[in-house]
Design an enzyme around this catalytic site. Structure first.
Site, PDB file in Angstrom:
ATOM      1  N   GLY A   5      42.341  35.042  40.993  1.00  0.00           N
ATOM      2  CA  GLY A   5      41.161  35.590  40.414  1.00  0.00           C
ATOM      3  C   GLY A   5      42.004  35.143  38.998  1.00  0.00           C
ATOM      4  CB  VAL A   6      44.427  34.499  37.327  1.00  0.00           C
ATOM      5  CG1 VAL A   6      44.848  35.696  37.125  1.00  0.00           C
ATOM      6  CG2 VAL A   6      45.487  33.685  37.967  1.00  0.00           C
TER       7      VAL A   6
END
Length: 154
Positions: free
Chosen positions: A63-64
């Site tokens: 996600g990052v």
């Protein structure tokens, strides 16, 4: 470059932001509307290094890195509008707000990132953006983020 330039290919992207493999996470920026909006494209491939450990046997884009890809898209948009090619522009995260993940992003996906400027002006250092990343029209991630543009001295 000028407001009339509507897209940035990988060559121009690399002239605007300093990111390189394995951390250059946007392949193309399209539909650039000055400082207002742009669409980033990321072709997700199995040979990206984070898939070795995230996760073995079930590769999922972290996600990052999706949020980082949206931020890189925003930096390219502003860089194109401000004619920043070959001028050593650096951009730093200041805040990430309201970040939500809705769908896994996997090898073979095309991540489409719609970015809009919430706050910021030419020559200003602090900018806020809203991004929505989708795959095949389905939302994968949304977030607002604030960044500082480290503008080179003239």
């Amino acid at each position: 470059m000028s407001d009339s330039l509507k897209s940035a290919d990988i060559g121009l992207i690399q002239r605007i932001i300093p990111h390189r493999y394995p951390f250059l996470l946007v392949d193309r920026v399209e539909d650039i509307d000055g400082y207002r909006t742009a669409v980033g494209i990321k072709n997700v491939t199995m040979n990206e290094p984070h898939f070795q450990g995230h996760f073995p046997g079930k590769p999922i884009m972290p996600g990052v890195t999706i949020v980082e890809a949206m931020a890189q898209t925003a930096a390219v948009m502003v860089g194109v509008a401000m004619d920043m090619a070959d001028k050593d522009l650096l951009v730093y995260f200041m805040a990430i707000d309201g970040c939500k993940f809705r769908r896994m992003v996997v090898p073979g996906d095309v991540l489409k990132m719609n970015l809009e400027t919430v706050r910021g002006k030419p020559g200003g250092k602090v900018w806020k953006f809203k991004g929505v990343a989708t795959v095949d029209g389905e939302m994968a991630c949304e977030a607002e983020f604030t960044a500082m543009m480290d503008l080179p001295k003239e």
